[in-house]
Motif scaffolding. Structure first.
Motif, short mmCIF file in Angstrom:
data_model
loop_
_atom_site.label_atom_id
_atom_site.label_comp_id
_atom_site.label_asym_id
_atom_site.label_seq_id
_atom_site.Cartn_x
_atom_site.Cartn_y
_atom_site.Cartn_z
N UNK A 198 -33.38 72.76 76.22
CA UNK A 198 -32.65 71.53 75.98
C UNK A 198 -31.73 71.69 74.78
N UNK A 199 -30.44 71.35 74.91
CA UNK A 199 -29.51 71.54 73.78
C UNK A 199 -29.86 70.68 72.57
N UNK A 200 -30.47 69.52 72.80
CA UNK A 200 -30.83 68.66 71.68
C UNK A 200 -31.94 69.30 70.84
N UNK A 201 -32.82 70.05 71.49
CA UNK A 201 -33.88 70.74 70.76
C UNK A 201 -33.28 71.78 69.83
N UNK A 202 -32.29 72.51 70.33
CA UNK A 202 -31.64 73.55 69.52
C UNK A 202 -30.87 72.93 68.36
N UNK A 203 -30.13 71.85 68.64
CA UNK A 203 -29.35 71.20 67.59
C UNK A 203 -30.27 70.60 66.53
N UNK A 204 -31.36 69.97 66.95
CA UNK A 204 -32.29 69.36 65.99
C UNK A 204 -32.98 70.43 65.16
N UNK A 205 -33.24 71.58 65.76
CA UNK A 205 -33.86 72.68 65.00
C UNK A 205 -32.93 73.16 63.90
N UNK A 206 -31.64 73.22 64.21
CA UNK A 206 -30.65 73.62 63.20
C UNK A 206 -30.54 72.57 62.09
#
Length: 436
Positions: A198-206
């Motif tokens: 999920x792209x939101x997971x990657x963005x939130x991790x950053x």
């Protein structure tokens, strides 16, 4: 010749670093002696302690002072400890302390409350406040309720696979789904079983992690914003582009009109219809005169509010929830009381959640309040530059480069119920010590 040039450059460098180190001596204000280049914030720069811990250590060395000075690397920092002084800075004299570190960046592409200052901040603040009224929050509550049902299924799935569960990961997924649903009108499906891609997971991790190079850029930007502004924007370029593309597409799909979802995008798109935001000038605080200021509304302005809403919303909420679960796990007797109160509420309301639910669960609210007391997500107010008339000139004509930092205290070490008696929370504003 080379030797003389080297000596001259070193002398110039030493002068530039230390030229403000006599600032508080001239003001006759108690302060710590700064260390070369790092000032009094060395533990923060070397990532040994958090900012609240560093400020707390400084304040504890001046227990009887109301106002002290320190040095954030090469820059003088004003630290008010007295609550009345802090109140004065945040209210009557806020006009002089409205600046922001990032607000000094020229031509900022993120016109948000976190970065803006002066009249721009005042207009945004005035127009954002009505968007978070109880009525508006109540309209968005159905989205939170929907996410809570998905959370219940995710918990059942995770517990079935293993008794050991990473709570921080679960709470982050829950808050991301809540934020994306209520703010952007998007079903992110982060709590689904295939959320790794999920792209939101990657963005939130950053957003939640801070690599060393990003930390250095943030520090340099807070000291010399106009020098490192492009590096700072580059560090967040991926996030900015992701949200800009996403929000622009969402607003375009709605034809920049109210969709009926009553989410945050619907609320801020109401600004677009008027083409500009209008509010009182910040100067009205000191002069009493009524002067209106307008701010042009474009896609960048709307995207900026949603960008900040996401970053400020999901991380703070997930962190607080994680610590609440941690404290409840350590105190089984408190956990049982919370469960009993929640079960009683659900029984009264036929297993349904409503917006006013928290008012009927004071013990649960007290536990959340105690968690925020022990583990404050945002401790202290940092980066208010002294400004007059929006031109950066200080009250004494000294350029206004000094910062105002609110003194912080480790509330977790302070006895909460001083009487020593055990008290049950009777009001929603009451705190409850987990040790009580």
């Amino acid at each position: 010749m080379f030797v003389y040039l080297t000596i001259a450059l070193l002398a110039l460098f030493y002068y530039l670093v230390t030229r403000k180190y006599s600032y508080f001596d001239n003001k006759n204000l108690p302060h710590l002696k700064p260390k070369f280049l790092i000032g009094n914030y060395g533990d923060l720069f070397f990532k040994k302690k958090s900012l609240p811990e560093v400020v707390q250590d400084i304040c504890q060395q001046f227990p009887d002072e109301k106002l002290i000075g320190a040095f954030y690397a090469t820059e003088p920092v004003l630290i008010p400890i007295d609550p009345e002084t802090i109140k004065l800075i945040m209210t009557k004299d806020f006009y002089y302390f409205n600046g922001r570190e990032m607000g000094q960046i020229k031509n900022s592409v993120i016109p948000s409350l976190v970065i803006s200052h002066g009249d721009t901040w005042k207009v945004l603040r005035t127009n954002l406040t009505p968007l978070f009224s109880s009525a508006k929050m109540k309209q968005m509550f159905h989205i939170i309720h929907k996410c809570s049902l998905v959370l219940e299924k995710m918990l059942d799935r995770e517990i079935a696979m293993s008794k050991d569960v990473e709570v921080r990961d679960l709470t982050s997924k829950f808050t991301i789904d809540c934020i994306t649903g209520s703010a952007f009108g998007i079903d992110a499906n982060v709590m689904s079983s295939d959320a790794k891609t999920n792209p939101f997971v990657k963005i939130s991790a950053n957003a939640s992690s801070t690599p060393t190079y990003v930390f250095i850029i943030r520090t340099m930007t807070s000291l010399w914003p106009n020098i490192f502004q492009y590096a700072a924007l580059k560090a967040f370029s991926v996030q900015i582009k992701f949200f800009k593309d996403m929000i622009t597409n969402v607003m375009s799909a709605r034809n920049y009109k109210h969709s009926g979802r009553n989410d945050f995008v619907d609320l801020v798109m109401g600004w677009k219809e008027n083409h500009q935001l209008v509010g009182d000038s910040l100067r009205s605080i000191t002069t009493g005169e009524t002067k209106k200021v307008s701010l042009q509304v474009d896609d960048d302005l709307l995207v900026a509010q949603c960008f900040v809403f996401f970053n400020a919303g999901f991380e703070t909420s997930s962190t607080t929830l994680s610590y609440a679960f941690y404290e409840l796990a350590k105190k089984p007797e408190v956990q049982e009381k919370v469960l009993a109160e929640v079960d009683a509420y659900l029984e009264r309301h036929e297993n349904k959640l409503v917006y006013e639910c928290i008012s009927e669960m004071p013990y649960l609210e007290a536990c959340i309040d105690e968690t925020m007391r022990l583990y404050p997500v945002l401790s202290g107010l940092v980066g208010s530059h002294v400004m007059v008339g929006g031109n950066g000139e200080g009250p004494n004509g000294d350029g206004g480069t000094q910062q105002a930092t609110q003194g912080t205290e480790n509330l977790g070490e302070r006895p909460l119920l001083s009487s020593g008696t055990k008290k049950e929370p009777k009001k929603t504003s009451c705190y409850l010590s987990y040790d009580e």
